[in-house]
Design a protein around this motif. Sequence first.
Motif, short mmCIF file in Angstrom:
data_model
loop_
_atom_site.label_atom_id
_atom_site.label_comp_id
_atom_site.label_asym_id
_atom_site.label_seq_id
_atom_site.Cartn_x
_atom_site.Cartn_y
_atom_site.Cartn_z
N VAL A 295 0.86 -1.18 0.00
CA VAL A 295 0.00 0.00 0.00
C VAL A 295 0.90 1.24 0.00
N GLN A 296 0.92 1.92 -1.12
CA GLN A 296 1.94 2.94 -1.35
C GLN A 296 1.75 4.21 -0.53
N ASP A 297 0.53 4.51 -0.11
CA ASP A 297 0.34 5.72 0.69
C ASP A 297 0.17 5.42 2.18
N SER A 298 0.56 4.24 2.60
CA SER A 298 0.60 3.89 4.01
C SER A 298 2.06 3.73 4.41
N ARG A 299 2.57 4.70 5.16
CA ARG A 299 3.99 4.65 5.54
C ARG A 299 4.28 3.41 6.36
N GLU A 300 3.37 3.05 7.26
CA GLU A 300 3.57 1.89 8.11
C GLU A 300 3.63 0.61 7.28
N ASP A 301 2.67 0.45 6.36
CA ASP A 301 2.67 -0.76 5.52
C ASP A 301 3.91 -0.80 4.64
N TRP A 302 4.29 0.36 4.08
CA TRP A 302 5.45 0.39 3.19
C TRP A 302 6.72 -0.01 3.94
N GLU A 303 6.93 0.55 5.13
CA GLU A 303 8.16 0.24 5.86
C GLU A 303 8.20 -1.22 6.30
N MET A 304 7.08 -1.76 6.71
CA MET A 304 7.04 -3.16 7.13
C MET A 304 7.29 -4.08 5.93
N GLU A 305 6.65 -3.80 4.81
CA GLU A 305 6.81 -4.65 3.63
C GLU A 305 8.19 -4.47 2.99
N ALA A 306 8.71 -3.24 3.00
CA ALA A 306 10.03 -2.99 2.44
C ALA A 306 11.09 -3.80 3.17
N ALA A 307 10.92 -3.95 4.48
CA ALA A 307 11.87 -4.75 5.26
C ALA A 307 11.81 -6.23 4.90
N ARG A 308 10.70 -6.67 4.28
CA ARG A 308 10.54 -8.07 3.91
C ARG A 308 10.86 -8.34 2.44
N MET A 309 11.13 -7.28 1.69
CA MET A 309 11.30 -7.44 0.25
C MET A 309 12.45 -8.37 -0.10
N GLY A 310 13.53 -8.28 0.65
CA GLY A 310 14.66 -9.17 0.39
C GLY A 310 14.25 -10.63 0.48
N GLU A 311 13.47 -10.95 1.50
CA GLU A 311 12.99 -12.33 1.67
C GLU A 311 12.01 -12.71 0.57
N TYR A 312 11.21 -11.75 0.11
CA TYR A 312 10.27 -12.05 -0.98
C TYR A 312 11.01 -12.47 -2.24
N TYR A 313 12.08 -11.77 -2.57
CA TYR A 313 12.85 -12.14 -3.76
C TYR A 313 13.62 -13.44 -3.54
N ARG A 314 14.12 -13.61 -2.35
CA ARG A 314 14.89 -14.81 -2.07
C ARG A 314 14.02 -16.07 -2.08
N SER A 315 12.75 -15.94 -1.71
CA SER A 315 11.85 -17.09 -1.64
C SER A 315 11.07 -17.32 -2.93
N ALA A 316 11.15 -16.39 -3.86
CA ALA A 316 10.38 -16.52 -5.10
C ALA A 316 10.86 -17.72 -5.91
N TYR A 317 9.93 -18.39 -6.54
CA TYR A 317 10.26 -19.50 -7.43
C TYR A 317 11.04 -19.00 -8.63
N LEU A 318 10.70 -17.80 -9.10
CA LEU A 318 11.37 -17.18 -10.24
C LEU A 318 11.21 -15.68 -10.14
N THR A 319 12.26 -14.95 -10.52
CA THR A 319 12.18 -13.49 -10.63
C THR A 319 12.24 -13.11 -12.10
#
Length: 690
Positions: A295-319
């Motif tokens: 959610v791009q206009d929610s600072r709280e959601d953005w910061e929480m999800e941004a901290a997980r982005m590395g794991e999202y790419y690392r766990s993806a089946y394919l990028t």
Amino acid sequence: MLCLQCKAIDPHNANSTSASLKDAKWFDQYPDFPALKASALNGCEFCGQLRHAMLHKYSDTEIAKFEHNFDESVQSTWSSTKWNGDVEIYSGRFVGKVNSTYRDHAQKQTFDDSLLPDMQLLYFTFRPYPPRQLNQGIPSYHNWQICFDLYTEPDPTSFSPVRRRLPSAETLSSTNVKAIVAWLDVCSKKHTGCRQETPGPLPTRVIDVGPADGSQHPKLYVAAGQPSPYVALSHCWGKPTKTQIPQIARTLLGNLKDMVSAIPLESLPQNFQDAIVTVRVLGLRYLWIDALCIVQDSREDWEMEAARMGEYYRSAYLTLAATSAKASIDGFLARSPWPWPTISMPCPALGSSISHEKIHLRYQPEPSEYSRIDAIDKSVWNTRAWTYQERLLSNRILHFASDRLFWECRTMEGSEENEPPRESAYHTPWMATKAEARHSLVYPDEAGFDNRYERWYRLVSRYSQRELSYESDVFPALSGLADAFHKVYTDQDRYIAGLWQADIFRGLLWMTKDSSEATRPSVHRAPSWSWASVKGEVEWPSRTTARHCHYNYAVQLLEAQTDTGPGGALGAVTGGMIKLLGKCQRLDRVLRPPIWEAVVRFRFDLVSADEVIGSGAFDVDSKIQADAIWILQIEVQGTGDSSFPYHPSGLLLKQVDGAELRFSRVGYCALDEEYIGFFNKIEPNELSLV
């Protein structure tokens, strides 16, 4: 149709890795090459191709790459010199890999893939270049080269000496889809450094792309943490104008419910549309795109999800990497036509004069071994800060270049041209497995420092060269790499503003590579002692690994703290302070030497008691009060050998708000050998860096 000379161009003559074609020679006249032109008009396709290539090689743009003091106004002085315009094209060579037993096995019609050759390039040498330098009428007689890429049919059936496939006209052609599926199958089942035993949990939100036939709109799916394979998109947002922004380019608080219901495909930027189409074609269901799943206009959601982005790419089946797209509106499935014509030549099976097989030739202005570098490493996508960790962390990544597909995983690289797989050159080995990393990198080296941190500093140095649309993202865009590094190497260590507490003193000794180009961010994003306090490339001075060289620190860490948001220690930093016990002394002056060059790193002399005691470099070239600079000793390089002298190094500081022992960093310095005792009479004090 080929002329008699061009019929000598036969890849079966290649009995070595660089086989010469002695009968393939041409003599022609600069600048129009009339002999090649006449042959092409008579129907010889290769002579026409060769003339196109020679006209390009003799263009001002190409000559300027090689001629020193090139002057494009010097157009026709060659006619008044000893050179009469004759040009020779000779020494054709097929270049690639050939097994010495290939011919025997081909003659016997016994098939062994490992024995097949791999002719990739056709080179010709030509000379001379016409003179294009002022006051010089002599042409250049260096041996210049012209190159053609070689390709075979999509599905060759005979013992063709060329194995690379001609790139498809359509990105998602049946041939390419088969290749992608094969890469995925081999990687997920056989690559121990890549495969995931079970799918990881889905991210907080993903795009459900719907059925492959497109009968349903994609929609935002709020996952419940269930395990399932998914695809991630790595792309550049770009800066489209307001009229170019599609109706739905991102998820907001106001449209979140609508996104969960349905997302009309045509309402999305072209990159997102192409990603959804690709996932459907591959028979997969879920797709993660940052702009739609956070959610791009929610600072709280953005910061929480941004901290997980590395794991999202690392766990993806394919990028999926939209490597060719400079902005989200560009798309990556539409192919750019090759600017040079492609011609076909008959290529009969060895030992036979009759065959329907052909090889295809394309003029390649740059040698094809650089095609991956040009397509990926020199792309706009590869200049962005966020894509750095996305590329490094992904287990497997599919690059969509402008005219071909490239595959990268932790084990191998490949391309749609069917080039032989090779070991991956980009992925960092320590990310494969924790056991492998600890076995190979975690131990201190002979110079007395732990080289695992040197790995981190090299990562940061490369990262600092990249661009951010929002300067405050400097730590969030690196958080995935920091988290991975922490889990593998430093699970007991503490991450503070881009540095590691256990190696904080070495971490403080960063330098800007070119302070004349470095600037301060427009927003506060890091304390002054962090490398992130500047915009520009940073690096750490190299260290010798000699056995008799040791590094000692002259300071003690008393306290370290950073102020962070919802993303925690890995996320954005709003402030920070370190308290040290060390020796700090005010300098009399900092002077720029009367003679200096821009390439010199240490541009300033440090003066104390009217003597130059060392050299310094400011982090950013700006108007700093030269008589208000302090020096803090950090490190001493010591040896037991007089040939390796002691070199104290430290930081240049300035007082903050007039406080006596509260400083901000402004630069890096090193003292000359004879001033090793400069700090001897100074008592250590507690001081703070902010």
